[in-house]
Scaffold this motif. Structure first.
Motif, PDB file in Angstrom:
ATOM      1  N   CYS A  61      39.219  50.927  45.696  1.00 38.78           N
ATOM      2  CA  CYS A  61      39.925  49.822  45.059  1.00 38.78           C
ATOM      3  C   CYS A  61      39.536  49.711  43.588  1.00 38.78           C
ATOM      4  O   CYS A  61      40.398  49.569  42.715  1.00 38.78           O
ATOM      5  CB  CYS A  61      39.624  48.528  45.801  1.00 38.78           C
ATOM      6  SG  CYS A  61      40.230  47.058  44.984  1.00 38.78           S
TER       7      CYS A  61
ATOM      8  N   LYS B   6      44.691  51.923  36.897  1.00 37.58           N
ATOM      9  CA  LYS B   6      45.893  51.126  36.612  1.00 37.58           C
ATOM     10  C   LYS B   6      45.786  50.496  35.220  1.00 37.58           C
ATOM     11  O   LYS B   6      46.768  50.495  34.461  1.00 37.58           O
ATOM     12  CB  LYS B   6      46.054  50.040  37.682  1.00 37.58           C
ATOM     13  CG  LYS B   6      47.227  49.124  37.464  1.00 37.58           C
ATOM     14  CD  LYS B   6      48.515  49.806  37.783  1.00 37.58           C
ATOM     15  CE  LYS B   6      49.650  48.795  37.722  1.00 37.58           C
ATOM     16  NZ  LYS B   6      50.909  49.378  37.420  1.00 37.58           N
TER      17      LYS B   6
ATOM     18  N   SER C 235      41.411  41.166  37.868  1.00 38.66           N
ATOM     19  CA  SER C 235      42.189  42.017  38.759  1.00 38.66           C
ATOM     20  C   SER C 235      41.313  42.615  39.846  1.00 38.66           C
ATOM     21  O   SER C 235      41.700  42.677  41.010  1.00 38.66           O
ATOM     22  CB  SER C 235      42.858  43.131  37.947  1.00 38.66           C
ATOM     23  OG  SER C 235      43.571  43.985  38.776  1.00 38.66           O
ATOM     24  N   SER C 236      40.087  43.045  39.475  1.00 39.15           N
ATOM     25  CA  SER C 236      39.213  43.667  40.468  1.00 39.15           C
ATOM     26  C   SER C 236      38.782  42.669  41.532  1.00 39.15           C
ATOM     27  O   SER C 236      38.698  43.003  42.702  1.00 39.15           O
ATOM     28  CB  SER C 236      37.991  44.295  39.803  1.00 39.15           C
ATOM     29  OG  SER C 236      37.139  43.313  39.271  1.00 39.15           O
TER      30      SER C 236
ATOM     31  N   ILE D 244      41.899  50.164  40.272  1.00 41.43           N
ATOM     32  CA  ILE D 244      42.079  49.094  39.281  1.00 41.43           C
ATOM     33  C   ILE D 244      41.859  49.633  37.869  1.00 41.43           C
ATOM     34  O   ILE D 244      42.660  49.371  36.961  1.00 41.43           O
ATOM     35  CB  ILE D 244      41.123  47.919  39.577  1.00 41.43           C
ATOM     36  CG1 ILE D 244      41.594  47.186  40.829  1.00 41.43           C
ATOM     37  CG2 ILE D 244      41.031  46.968  38.392  1.00 41.43           C
ATOM     38  CD1 ILE D 244      40.576  46.224  41.400  1.00 41.43           C
TER      39      ILE D 244
ATOM     40  N   HIS E 198      41.285  41.066  48.644  1.00 43.55           N
ATOM     41  CA  HIS E 198      42.317  41.508  49.585  1.00 43.55           C
ATOM     42  C   HIS E 198      41.816  42.694  50.421  1.00 43.55           C
ATOM     43  O   HIS E 198      41.919  42.692  51.647  1.00 43.55           O
ATOM     44  CB  HIS E 198      43.591  41.885  48.818  1.00 43.55           C
ATOM     45  CG  HIS E 198      44.653  42.482  49.689  1.00 43.55           C
ATOM     46  ND1 HIS E 198      45.355  41.740  50.600  1.00 43.55           N
ATOM     47  CD2 HIS E 198      45.104  43.757  49.794  1.00 43.55           C
ATOM     48  CE1 HIS E 198      46.195  42.537  51.241  1.00 43.55           C
ATOM     49  NE2 HIS E 198      46.062  43.765  50.757  1.00 43.55           N
ATOM     50  N   ILE E 199      41.264  43.700  49.748  1.00 41.27           N
ATOM     51  CA  ILE E 199      40.759  44.891  50.446  1.00 41.27           C
ATOM     52  C   ILE E 199      39.627  44.510  51.386  1.00 41.27           C
ATOM     53  O   ILE E 199      39.561  44.965  52.528  1.00 41.27           O
ATOM     54  CB  ILE E 199      40.266  45.940  49.421  1.00 41.27           C
ATOM     55  CG1 ILE E 199      41.421  46.473  48.586  1.00 41.27           C
ATOM     56  CG2 ILE E 199      39.526  47.072  50.091  1.00 41.27           C
ATOM     57  CD1 ILE E 199      42.347  47.398  49.294  1.00 41.27           C
TER      58      ILE E 199
ATOM     59  N   SER F  19      40.458  39.994  42.566  1.00 39.69           N
ATOM     60  CA  SER F  19      41.612  39.694  43.410  1.00 39.69           C
ATOM     61  C   SER F  19      41.876  40.835  44.382  1.00 39.69           C
ATOM     62  O   SER F  19      42.035  40.627  45.583  1.00 39.69           O
ATOM     63  CB  SER F  19      42.837  39.438  42.528  1.00 39.69           C
ATOM     64  OG  SER F  19      43.986  39.306  43.315  1.00 39.69           O
ATOM     65  N   GLU F  20      41.909  42.048  43.842  1.00 38.14           N
ATOM     66  CA  GLU F  20      42.183  43.203  44.687  1.00 38.14           C
ATOM     67  C   GLU F  20      41.043  43.417  45.682  1.00 38.14           C
ATOM     68  O   GLU F  20      41.263  43.743  46.841  1.00 38.14           O
ATOM     69  CB  GLU F  20      42.371  44.448  43.811  1.00 38.14           C
ATOM     70  CG  GLU F  20      42.911  45.653  44.545  1.00 38.14           C
ATOM     71  CD  GLU F  20      44.312  45.462  45.101  1.00 38.14           C
ATOM     72  OE1 GLU F  20      44.615  46.127  46.111  1.00 38.14           O
ATOM     73  OE2 GLU F  20      45.086  44.655  44.579  1.00 38.14           O
TER      74      GLU F  20
END
Length: 196
Positions: free
Chosen positions: A81, A88, A13-14, A85, A20-21, A16-17
């Motif tokens: 970010c 979340k 997840s980190s 993560i 994007h960031i 991927s995010e």
């Protein structure tokens, strides 16, 4: 879900995010850089003939300063970010069905206590779940190795527990567990982010 699977999910997840960031932040930084370059070029062009050397030095200094600020903004975005993560992931654990949460806590309690007796401190909303878990664990334990709910205090936040024995305490709250995972993964995540 085991800590390894949580760690793997957090890493995935980190990344991927972060991609994007990073892409968004780099695009913005490039646009800002181009805009700043153009403004500086226009500002100093009329002075070029008489002060070209001074202008070039000033331009380089401002550009380096701007690039430093852009890099700082990008790093702040990446850190924000990462924190999001991990927050979340912690929230998702708290949204698990009660049975899944209870089974995970049971495995964690057995690992942390290693057969020792003591008290388990939990959040008030988790005490019933932990009570059932401890009842199940205590079925196979001798009297001196039994675990009880600490009724004298409650944790301020849901998620995880504190194990209190006569000799020591172990913080197995979700906040501490995820903070530890984050700290152990930060060098790997930072390396991955640097390669993006």
């Amino acid at each position: 879900m085991s800590l390894d699977k949580i760690r793997e999910a957090v890493m995935k997840s980190s990344r991927s995010e972060a991609e994007h960031i990073t892409a968004t932040a780099e695009k913005q930084a490039k646009e800002k850089l181009e805009y700043q370059k153009e403004n500086l070029r226009r500002e100093y062009e009329y002075l070029y003939q008489s002060k070209s050397r001074l202008i070039e030095e000033e331009y380089s200094r401002k550009l380096a300063h701007f690039q430093g600020n852009a890099a700082k903004e990008l790093l702040e975005a990446k850190n924000t970010c990462l924190r999001a993560i991990f927050n979340k992931a912690r929230e998702e654990v708290l949204l698990w069905p009660e049975e899944r949460y209870a089974q995970t806590m049971k495995r964690l309690i057995e690992k942390v206590t290693a057969g020792r007796g003591g008290n388990i401190r939990a959040h008030g909303n988790d005490r019933e779940t932990f009570g059932r878990v401890l009842q199940d664990i205590n079925k196979d334990r001798a009297d001196e190795a039994r675990l009880e709910i600490d009724k004298s205090k409650a944790l301020p936040e849901r998620g995880g527990f504190m194990f209190i024995s006569g000799d020591f305490e172990v913080d197995a709250t979700m906040k501490t567990i995820f903070d530890d995972i984050e700290q152990s993964l930060l060098p790997l995540i930072a390396q991955d982010l640097a390669n993006i």
